[in-house]
Design an enzyme around this catalytic site. Structure first.
Site, mmCIF file in Angstrom:
data_model
loop_
_atom_site.group_PDB
_atom_site.id
_atom_site.type_symbol
_atom_site.label_atom_id
_atom_site.label_comp_id
_atom_site.label_asym_id
_atom_site.label_seq_id
_atom_site.Cartn_x
_atom_site.Cartn_y
_atom_site.Cartn_z
ATOM 1 N N ASP A 9 -2.819 6.906 -0.050
ATOM 2 C CA ASP A 9 -3.006 7.902 1.023
ATOM 3 C C ASP A 9 -1.632 8.315 1.559
ATOM 4 O O ASP A 9 -0.850 7.474 1.995
ATOM 5 C CB ASP A 9 -3.860 7.278 2.136
ATOM 6 C CG ASP A 9 -4.328 8.309 3.152
ATOM 7 O OD1 ASP A 9 -5.521 8.288 3.506
ATOM 8 O OD2 ASP A 9 -3.506 9.125 3.602
ATOM 9 N N ASP A 107 -5.105 14.469 0.291
ATOM 10 C CA ASP A 107 -3.979 13.520 0.275
ATOM 11 C C ASP A 107 -4.383 12.100 -0.079
ATOM 12 O O ASP A 107 -3.643 11.173 0.196
ATOM 13 C CB ASP A 107 -3.227 13.568 1.611
ATOM 14 C CG ASP A 107 -3.856 12.683 2.664
ATOM 15 O OD1 ASP A 107 -5.085 12.527 2.649
ATOM 16 O OD2 ASP A 107 -3.100 12.135 3.488
ATOM 17 N N GLU A 108 -5.570 11.900 -0.676
ATOM 18 C CA GLU A 108 -5.914 10.532 -1.069
ATOM 19 C C GLU A 108 -6.587 10.456 -2.437
ATOM 20 O O GLU A 108 -7.236 11.397 -2.877
ATOM 21 C CB GLU A 108 -6.767 9.815 -0.019
ATOM 22 C CG GLU A 108 -7.753 10.660 0.691
ATOM 23 C CD GLU A 108 -8.637 9.873 1.644
ATOM 24 O OE1 GLU A 108 -8.976 8.717 1.370
ATOM 25 O OE2 GLU A 108 -9.022 10.468 2.647
HETATM 26 P P1 TTP Z 1 -5.287 12.071 6.840
HETATM 27 O O1 TTP Z 1 -4.927 11.280 5.624
HETATM 28 O O2 TTP Z 1 -6.486 11.686 7.619
HETATM 29 O O3 TTP Z 1 -4.080 12.030 7.872
HETATM 30 P P2 TTP Z 1 -2.525 12.043 7.640
HETATM 31 O O4 TTP Z 1 -2.173 12.022 6.205
HETATM 32 O O5 TTP Z 1 -1.983 13.215 8.401
HETATM 33 O O6 TTP Z 1 -2.046 10.737 8.382
HETATM 34 P P3 TTP Z 1 -2.127 9.219 7.891
HETATM 35 O O7 TTP Z 1 -0.698 8.806 7.775
HETATM 36 O O8 TTP Z 1 -2.845 8.517 8.977
HETATM 37 O O9 TTP Z 1 -2.847 9.220 6.572
HETATM 38 O O10 TTP Z 1 -5.423 13.590 6.487
HETATM 39 C C1 TTP Z 1 -4.633 14.267 5.517
HETATM 40 C C2 TTP Z 1 -4.277 15.678 5.956
HETATM 41 O O11 TTP Z 1 -5.454 16.400 6.276
HETATM 42 C C3 TTP Z 1 -3.436 15.722 7.224
HETATM 43 O O12 TTP Z 1 -2.040 15.657 6.982
HETATM 44 C C4 TTP Z 1 -3.848 16.968 7.882
HETATM 45 C C5 TTP Z 1 -5.249 17.245 7.395
HETATM 46 N N1 TTP Z 1 -6.204 16.946 8.494
HETATM 47 C C6 TTP Z 1 -6.591 18.000 9.330
HETATM 48 O O13 TTP Z 1 -6.191 19.149 9.127
HETATM 49 N N2 TTP Z 1 -7.462 17.724 10.359
HETATM 50 C C7 TTP Z 1 -7.931 16.452 10.628
HETATM 51 O O14 TTP Z 1 -8.705 16.240 11.585
HETATM 52 C C8 TTP Z 1 -7.511 15.374 9.750
HETATM 53 C C9 TTP Z 1 -8.002 13.974 9.991
HETATM 54 C C10 TTP Z 1 -6.656 15.691 8.715
HETATM 55 MG MG MG Z 2 -2.994 10.575 4.882
#
Ligand code: TTP
Ligand code: MG
Length: 364
Positions: A9, A107-108
């Site tokens: 992730d 992103d995962e």
């Molecule tokens: P996530 O993997 O949930 O968040 P992240 O990568 O920003 O942070 P983390 O380090 O905790 O993994 O989501 C991936 C992308 O999806 C994030 O960069 C932005 C987008 N996203 C949104 O646009 N709205 C949201 O509510 C969430 C949760 C994510």
């Molecule tokens: Mg992420």
């Protein structure tokens, strides 16, 4: 079988990309989302850098509230096109490391590495190599969880963010999960937490100590699923065919650039075999075959062939791949990577009908 699954992730994905492209932003609170309009803006935070999270900011928070808490932050609108491109580039790297690969969001992704790594220690080394390569080639960090099931791998990737590797071998599952708050379980959010707390369940340890029958009595099907997750009994396989996949591909980088045909041939054969195992398992046929070649120095080419009918024939596919490879036979340059992609996919109709039927039985 002892499975080894990685959940990868990206860390604060959108914000990391902006920090990469604007060195001035590094180490500062970056907030991606709606325009804050000095606190009068509508809309929400998409994501924010870990520096911004120190001020209590998080995804989905109203942008006006974020601005009040962190007025000196760098507020940017999302650049979807750019993030999609970065996502594709990252996923292409991740794919190279997996026996089976399943992207589950922008992103995962889950990687089944049971065959590549025969121990959790090897999986830790692999995870660290993946993080190094993504940082070197793409310029952003990610966190990786490694465990026997998808759900525990996901909990693990979240455990040591940003830029961490967390390995949870089978005999460590209970100790690892026990002290955690139940909201660490994917699917248990703020709302479900209230119901769980009402039954006296606050930590994952509380759930582990609850008999399955009680969990079903309290929360029905959901309770059964959660009980299975925390006992490491989530049986979901990393599936190359989740959703409506348009193609399936695999690539491999050579340890050393090579122009030894035997080495290249056996790599192509290995990739072809692996993909066909998967195609057979999922009863999928293809109509197009693409060969990808990257020479030393990163120059990359693809050559494709479309067939008249859908087929699934390992030896025929390999012959076509070798024919496509022949087009490069004049080149003296060494090869760094080879890949095969099957596209224009079709699932056997019969199979679809049976699975629909199964579904009908399950839900009636
Ligand atoms: P996530 O993997 O949930 O968040 P992240 O990568 O920003 O942070 P983390 O380090 O905790 O993994 O989501 C991936 C992308 O999806 C994030 O960069 C932005 C987008 N996203 C949104 O646009 N709205 C949201 O509510 C969430 C949760 C994510
Ligand atoms: Mg992420």
């Amino acid at each position: 079988m002892n499975r080894i699954i990685l959940h990868c992730d990206l860390d604060c994905f959108f914000a990391s990309v902006e920090a990469r492209d604007n060195p001035d932003y590094k180490g500062k609170p970056i907030i991606i989302g709606a325009d804050p309009k000095e606190g009068r803006g509508r809309g929400v935070v998409s994501t924010c850098s870990y520096e911004a999270r120190k001020f209590g900011l998080h995804s989905a928070m109203p942008i006006s509230q974020a601005y009040r808490r962190c007025p000196h932050g760098i507020y940017l609108r999302p650049d979807g096109k750019k993030y999609s491109k970065v996502s594709i580039d990252v996923m292409n790297i991740l794919k190279e490391y997996a026996d089976k690969f399943q992207q589950v969001g922008i992103d995962e992704a889950y990687l089944d590495v049971s065959e590549i790594c025969n121990s959790y220690e090897k999986a830790r080394v692999l995870a660290n190599n993946i993080r190094d390569e993504v940082l070197k080639v793409i310029g952003i960090t990610l966190s990786i969880g490694c465990a026997p099931t998808q759900s525990i791998a996901k909990i693990a990737s979240d455990y040591n963010k940003p830029n961490g590797t967390t390995v949870v071998p089978p005999d460590y599952i209970l100790r690892f999960l026990e002290p955690m708050d139940i909201t660490r379980i994917p699917g248990i959010g703020k709302k479900s937490k209230v119901y769980y707390n009402k039954k006296g369940l606050k930590t994952i340890g509380d759930i582990i100590a609850t008999p399955l029958e009680k969990m079903i009595e309290f929360f029905g099907k959901n309770g059964k699923w959660v009980w299975e997750v925390v006992h490491g009994l989530d049986k979901r396989e990393v599936s190359e065919f989740s959703g409506d996949r348009k193609s399936i591909s695999k690539e491999r980088t050579f340890y050393e650039d090579t122009n030894d045909f035997n080495v290249i041939f056996s790599k192509l054969e290995e990739i072809n075999d692996k993909i066909h195992n998967n195609l057979e398992k999922n009863n999928i046929f293809y109509k197009s075959i693409t060969l990808k070649i990257r020479f030393e120095g990163f120059e990359t080419y693809t050559r494709s062939k479309s067939l008249l009918f859908h087929i699934r024939e390992k030896s025929k596919a390999l012959k076509i791949v070798l024919e496509l490879f022949n087009e490069f036979s004049d080149s003296k340059r060494k090869i760094r990577l080879v890949g095969i992609r099957f596209s224009n996919l079709k699932r056997n109709r019969k199979e679809i009908q049976t699975s629909l039927l199964k579904f009908a039985y399950q839900t009636s």
